[in-house]
Design a protein around this motif. Structure first.
Motif: not given
Length: 154
Positions: A102-112
């Motif tokens: 069971r995979r939960t996506t916690l966060e997504a952010r672009l690389s600076q």
């Protein structure tokens, strides 16, 4: 179509995989990589806190990796991971257990610093056939962005 950074939404929960673990697989892995009695010998471990033969935690992590590759990573723009934040072994994995993810996506952010990728944080839970969580792993992966000129991303 390749799964890219843009395809992961924080809060999303996805389940996949089904892998049955055999006694022979447990002892073969242990013989090579973790030759402790609780992973090799039913009799030696019967009266321990595990109460019977159990897969090595490192074997369990390898099973999670295999399920992730088969059901997510092989069709993704994965660019690796900077490390694992946390692993918890919660219940023994026994011969005959069937494991799924069971995979939960916690966060997504672009690389600076790298516009061609983003960082996606996941919680992976490995469950047995009873729905019990036997292991958790939290980590961040680097995943390519769609339309950034990278040839392997479509």
């Amino acid at each position: 179509m390749t799964v890219c950074y843009e395809d992961f939404t924080p809060g999303e929960i996805v389940s996949y995989g089904a892998r049955t673990i055999t006694r022979e697989e447990i002892t073969a892995f242990a013989t090579l990589y973790d030759p402790q009695p609780m992973h090799l010998d039913e009799a030696a471990t019967a009266n321990t806190m595990l109460g019977g033969l159990a897969a090595s935690g490192w074997h369990t992590i390898c099973i999670l990796m295999r399920l992730n590759v088969d059901h997510m990573l092989k069709d993704s723009a994965s660019m690796g991971a900077p490390g694992v934040k946390e692993v918890k072994w919660l219940k023994p994995v026994r011969p005959g257990d069937t494991l799924s993810v069971r995979r939960t996506t916690l966060e997504a952010r672009l690389s600076q610093s790298r516009p061609d990728m983003g960082f996606v944080g996941f919680l992976f839970e490995l469950l047995n056939q009873k729905g019990e969580v036997v292991m958790t792993q939290e980590n961040v992966m680097m995943i390519g962005r769609r339309g950034t000129g990278d040839a392997h991303v479509s």
